[in-house]
Design a protein around this motif. Structure first.
Motif, PDB file in Angstrom:
ATOM      1  N   VAL A  52       0.876  -1.179   0.000  1.00 50.81           N
ATOM      2  CA  VAL A  52       0.000   0.000   0.000  1.00 50.81           C
ATOM      3  C   VAL A  52       0.907   1.220   0.000  1.00 50.81           C
ATOM      4  O   VAL A  52       2.096   1.118   0.291  1.00 50.81           O
ATOM      5  CB  VAL A  52      -0.950   0.038   1.228  1.00 50.81           C
TER       6      VAL A  52
ATOM      7  N   THR B 226      -1.433   6.254   2.128  1.00 48.71           N
ATOM      8  CA  THR B 226      -2.608   5.547   2.663  1.00 48.71           C
ATOM      9  C   THR B 226      -2.462   5.335   4.163  1.00 48.71           C
ATOM     10  O   THR B 226      -3.405   5.549   4.927  1.00 48.71           O
ATOM     11  CB  THR B 226      -2.796   4.193   1.952  1.00 48.71           C
TER      12      THR B 226
ATOM     13  N   ILE C  64      -4.828   6.802   7.147  1.00 44.44           N
ATOM     14  CA  ILE C  64      -5.465   5.948   8.154  1.00 44.44           C
ATOM     15  C   ILE C  64      -5.144   6.482   9.547  1.00 44.44           C
ATOM     16  O   ILE C  64      -6.033   6.598  10.397  1.00 44.44           O
ATOM     17  CB  ILE C  64      -5.000   4.479   8.011  1.00 44.44           C
TER      18      ILE C  64
ATOM     19  N   ASN D 289      -9.030   8.359   6.204  1.00 39.76           N
ATOM     20  CA  ASN D 289      -9.360   7.149   5.445  1.00 39.76           C
ATOM     21  C   ASN D 289      -9.621   6.020   6.428  1.00 39.76           C
ATOM     22  O   ASN D 289      -8.957   5.921   7.448  1.00 39.76           O
ATOM     23  CB  ASN D 289      -8.182   6.696   4.573  1.00 39.76           C
TER      24      ASN D 289
ATOM     25  N   PRO E 116      -9.519   1.899   6.288  1.00 38.96           N
ATOM     26  CA  PRO E 116      -9.100   0.843   5.368  1.00 38.96           C
ATOM     27  C   PRO E 116     -10.182  -0.199   5.157  1.00 38.96           C
ATOM     28  O   PRO E 116     -11.025  -0.418   6.037  1.00 38.96           O
ATOM     29  CB  PRO E 116      -7.901   0.224   6.095  1.00 38.96           C
ATOM     30  N   THR E 117     -10.156  -0.826   3.988  1.00 35.65           N
ATOM     31  CA  THR E 117     -11.030  -1.982   3.782  1.00 35.65           C
ATOM     32  C   THR E 117     -10.490  -3.105   4.659  1.00 35.65           C
ATOM     33  O   THR E 117      -9.349  -3.057   5.140  1.00 35.65           O
ATOM     34  CB  THR E 117     -11.012  -2.447   2.313  1.00 35.65           C
TER      35      THR E 117
ATOM     36  N   THR F  98      -7.294  -4.460   3.141  1.00 35.79           N
ATOM     37  CA  THR F  98      -6.136  -3.586   3.356  1.00 35.79           C
ATOM     38  C   THR F  98      -5.668  -3.669   4.811  1.00 35.79           C
ATOM     39  O   THR F  98      -4.463  -3.748   5.078  1.00 35.79           O
ATOM     40  CB  THR F  98      -6.463  -2.131   2.972  1.00 35.79           C
ATOM     41  N   ALA F  99      -6.601  -3.669   5.748  1.00 34.42           N
ATOM     42  CA  ALA F  99      -6.247  -3.771   7.164  1.00 34.42           C
ATOM     43  C   ALA F  99      -5.499  -5.075   7.429  1.00 34.42           C
ATOM     44  O   ALA F  99      -4.499  -5.085   8.162  1.00 34.42           O
ATOM     45  CB  ALA F  99      -7.488  -3.674   8.036  1.00 34.42           C
TER      46      ALA F  99
END
Length: 78
Positions: free
Chosen positions: A25, A29, A33, A38, A40-41, A44-45
């Motif tokens: 990532v 990003t 976070i 943002n 994260p999905t 992504t997390a």
């Protein structure tokens, strides 16, 4: 405590460039976070947590002045 706080705490004590590279990532990003601009999905997390684990970033960052033993004991109940 909200769901993101433990992740944010770990990111604060990590080298963001290394985490970004391992998690595939952008550093931007991760900064977003941490700044809560943002969320994260789940995917992504998961990638970020896996990168933090690979880099051995502690789950409970050490507090200045707190002996390492207390940090270890605190982590046993988590």
């Amino acid at each position: 405590m909200d769901m993101l706080q433990p992740l944010i705490d770990r990111l604060k004590s990590a080298d963001l460039a290394k985490v970004a590279e391992k998690a595939d990532v952008s550093r931007k990003t991760l900064v977003r976070i941490m700044g809560r601009s943002n969320s994260p999905t789940f995917e992504t997390a998961e990638k970020i947590v896996k990168a933090l684990d690979t880099l051995k970033v502690p789950k409970r960052p050490r507090v200045a002045g707190q002996p390492a033993e207390e940090v270890a004991e605190a982590g046993q109940g988590a």
